[in-house]
Design a protein around this motif. Structure first.
Motif, PDB file in Angstrom:
ATOM      1  N   LYS A  80      24.444 -11.862  73.215  1.00 36.90           N
ATOM      2  CA  LYS A  80      24.379 -12.509  74.529  1.00 36.90           C
ATOM      3  C   LYS A  80      25.269 -13.748  74.562  1.00 36.90           C
ATOM      4  O   LYS A  80      24.777 -14.878  74.602  1.00 36.90           O
ATOM      5  CB  LYS A  80      22.929 -12.867  74.851  1.00 36.90           C
ATOM      6  N   LEU A 120      20.435  -8.534  78.432  1.00 38.25           N
ATOM      7  CA  LEU A 120      21.839  -8.937  78.474  1.00 38.25           C
ATOM      8  C   LEU A 120      22.147  -9.761  79.720  1.00 38.25           C
ATOM      9  O   LEU A 120      21.487  -9.627  80.762  1.00 38.25           O
ATOM     10  CB  LEU A 120      22.739  -7.697  78.435  1.00 38.25           C
ATOM     11  N   LEU A 163      36.274  -4.850  75.129  1.00 38.72           N
ATOM     12  CA  LEU A 163      34.886  -4.617  74.745  1.00 38.72           C
ATOM     13  C   LEU A 163      34.501  -3.147  74.863  1.00 38.72           C
ATOM     14  O   LEU A 163      33.577  -2.687  74.178  1.00 38.72           O
ATOM     15  CB  LEU A 163      33.943  -5.454  75.625  1.00 38.72           C
ATOM     16  N   ASN A 222      29.576  -8.069  79.263  1.00 43.36           N
ATOM     17  CA  ASN A 222      29.217  -7.056  78.270  1.00 43.36           C
ATOM     18  C   ASN A 222      29.404  -5.679  78.900  1.00 43.36           C
ATOM     19  O   ASN A 222      29.485  -5.535  80.130  1.00 43.36           O
ATOM     20  CB  ASN A 222      27.777  -7.250  77.781  1.00 43.36           C
ATOM     21  N   PRO A 246      28.073  -5.431  70.909  1.00 45.55           N
ATOM     22  CA  PRO A 246      27.635  -5.077  72.266  1.00 45.55           C
ATOM     23  C   PRO A 246      26.291  -5.650  72.669  1.00 45.55           C
ATOM     24  O   PRO A 246      25.992  -5.773  73.853  1.00 45.55           O
ATOM     25  CB  PRO A 246      27.564  -3.543  72.201  1.00 45.55           C
ATOM     26  N   TYR A 305      32.735  -1.084  72.011  1.00 46.63           N
ATOM     27  CA  TYR A 305      31.380  -0.585  72.288  1.00 46.63           C
ATOM     28  C   TYR A 305      31.252   0.869  71.849  1.00 46.63           C
ATOM     29  O   TYR A 305      30.279   1.263  71.186  1.00 46.63           O
ATOM     30  CB  TYR A 305      31.094  -0.714  73.790  1.00 46.63           C
TER      31      TYR A 305
END
Length: 454
Positions: free
Chosen positions: A15, A384, A34, A264, A12, A38
């Motif tokens: 980048k 991020l 994701l 993300n 998580p 996460y």
């Protein structure tokens, strides 16, 4: 210090930009993956636990290395019990059989029609049996997404409550035992997050389109990998044409810069916290809204979404209840946005019990409100990447930079593939030569035996 290997394409806090994600499939084909990853990261990462992604590279040949480096292999899955996933399921089975460490499967589910005919069986039944048996040799119990999957495994001979238990989707436990869904005043000017799936029936797609027209201050949030490419580079289209789904750059949703693609989970959550409503046909598009505290309406289209909507009491409307006269504003007045919060505590406690049974450490070991969350601290250290805007929403120099980066990433990938192919061909040539020499020696020995026997 414990080291856990986890099935994930990225951590998580990593980048990874769009070209990297596209070239390495870091989202497993859908950015929704994701979200549950996460949650598992956030729950299992403690001061004494390091979690490392496997980057979807799980060759059985790595078994010895995994046994040496890691204390456990955690495998969060979505609808893995499906025909298209069989090759991966077989590969995982081979790997798991070679492992000597615990292997814990979190949240696996069955893909089937809305009304599945479980008694008729599926072509992949034997592969599922082999996979589940291999996992149960390395862990106490398997966590399932919902009751339909539970009935399916029971039919295959596995025992409910002993071999498997329903835990729902780990995404729902990202922030613990409580859900705090905001009361929002939804007006024509409200920010509305929209998600959709081209696999939904026409009446659902038409309804979502009407909802977007009814609430013009909307943002469409695509999830497919091919949609990332469309957002990033403007092409190719994901379909020739569509009147009820944004499928190409010339569609108004893209041309009006009403599309955002998230790279993300934290930035996705941040965006949804600013929205007044989320609705659509994407499971994780709406679960992400729910855990962000935003009211949402999900439209399940198959058994995998139905079982999760029922288990978590996600605010939803079934596709067969939508007509050509159904309006989003009418649904807003009738649905219960607080429904998911009602069973959250009970479901969370059961999830934690599942983790404890499998001897997994977690941040909720001694409290429901941990004072420190290692993943949050790790994410706070990095800036991020923000969600992608469409080509229409950026300057020409920015667009040109995107095209250049994507071109370079593709060239690098193709060069790597060419190098791997060359090495493979060398090995094949070498093995062929070895086999040929062995064949000649064998033939000579055989001829010699015949001549001697005469």
């Amino acid at each position: 210090m414990k080291n856990i290997l986890i099935r994930a394409g990225m951590a998580p806090y990593e980048k990874f930009d769009a070209p990297h994600i596209m070239m390495n499939n870091s989202i497993g084909g859908n950015v929704g993956n994701l979200v549950y990853q996460y949650s598992v990261f956030r729950t299992l990462m403690t001061a004494d636990t390091v979690i490392t992604p496997d980057y979807y590279d799980y060759d059985p040949e790595y078994a010895d290395e995994i046994n040496e480096k890691y204390d456990a292999y955690v495998i969060p899955l979505a609808d893995a019990f499906r025909e298209e996933f069989v090759p991966s399921l077989r590969k995982y089975t081979k790997l798991i059989k070679k492992l000597k460490i615990p292997v814990i499967v979190i949240g696996v589910g069955l893909r089937a029609p809305f009304e599945p005919k479980l008694n008729e069986g599926f072509p992949f039944d034997e592969d599922v049996k082999a996979f589940v048996k291999a996992v149960l040799e390395k862990s106490t119990i398997i966590g399932l997404r919902g009751e339909i999957t539970s009935q399916y495994l029971t039919r295959l001979g596995f025992r409910e409550g002993i071999d498997h238990t329903v835990i729902g989707c780990p995404s729902m436990y990202a922030f613990g035992r409580e859900l705090n869904i905001r009361e929002t005043d939804i007006t024509k000017d409200s920010i509305v997050s929209v998600n959709s799936s081209r696999l939904s029936p026409k009446n659902v797609l038409d309804f979502i389109t009407r909802g977007m027209e009814e609430y013009p201050n909307h943002y469409f949030i695509p999830q497919w990998m091919k949609e990332m490419r469309l957002v990033y580079s403007g092409a190719p289209s994901i379909a020739k044409s569509s009147t009820n789904y944004p499928a190409k750059m010339t569609d108004p949703t893209y041309m009006n810069d009403r599309v955002r693609y998230f790279l993300n989970v934290p930035t996705w959550l941040d965006f949804l916290r600013t929205a007044d409503l989320s609705f659509g046909a994407r499971l994780h598009g709406n679960i992400t809204a729910t855990i962000a505290g935003t009211p949402s309406i999900l439209i399940p289209k198959d058994a995998r979404m139905r079982e999760l909507a029922e288990y978590h009491q996600l605010t939803h409307v079934m596709a067969h209840d939508i007509t050509d006269k159904t309006r989003l504003s009418d649904l807003i007045e009738t649905v219960d946005f607080q429904a998911p919060a009602k069973n959250q505590a009970k479901n969370f406690d059961h999830f934690i019990d599942f983790l404890n049974k499998n001897n997994l450490d977690h941040i909720y070991k001694n409290t429901n409100t941990p004072s420190t969350v290692p993943l949050d601290e790790e994410i706070a250290k990095v800036e991020l990447l923000q969600p992608l805007k469409t080509i229409k929403g950026i300057s020409f120099p920015e667009a040109a930079d995107r095209w250049e980066k994507l071109h370079l990433a593709e060239e690098e990938k193709f060069a790597k593939m060419k190098e791997e192919l060359t090495e493979r061909n060398k090995l094949i040539k070498k093995y062929k030569g070895t086999l040929n020499r062995k064949a000649v020696r064998m033939a000579l020995k055989t001829a010699d035996l015949f001549s001697t026997s005469k």
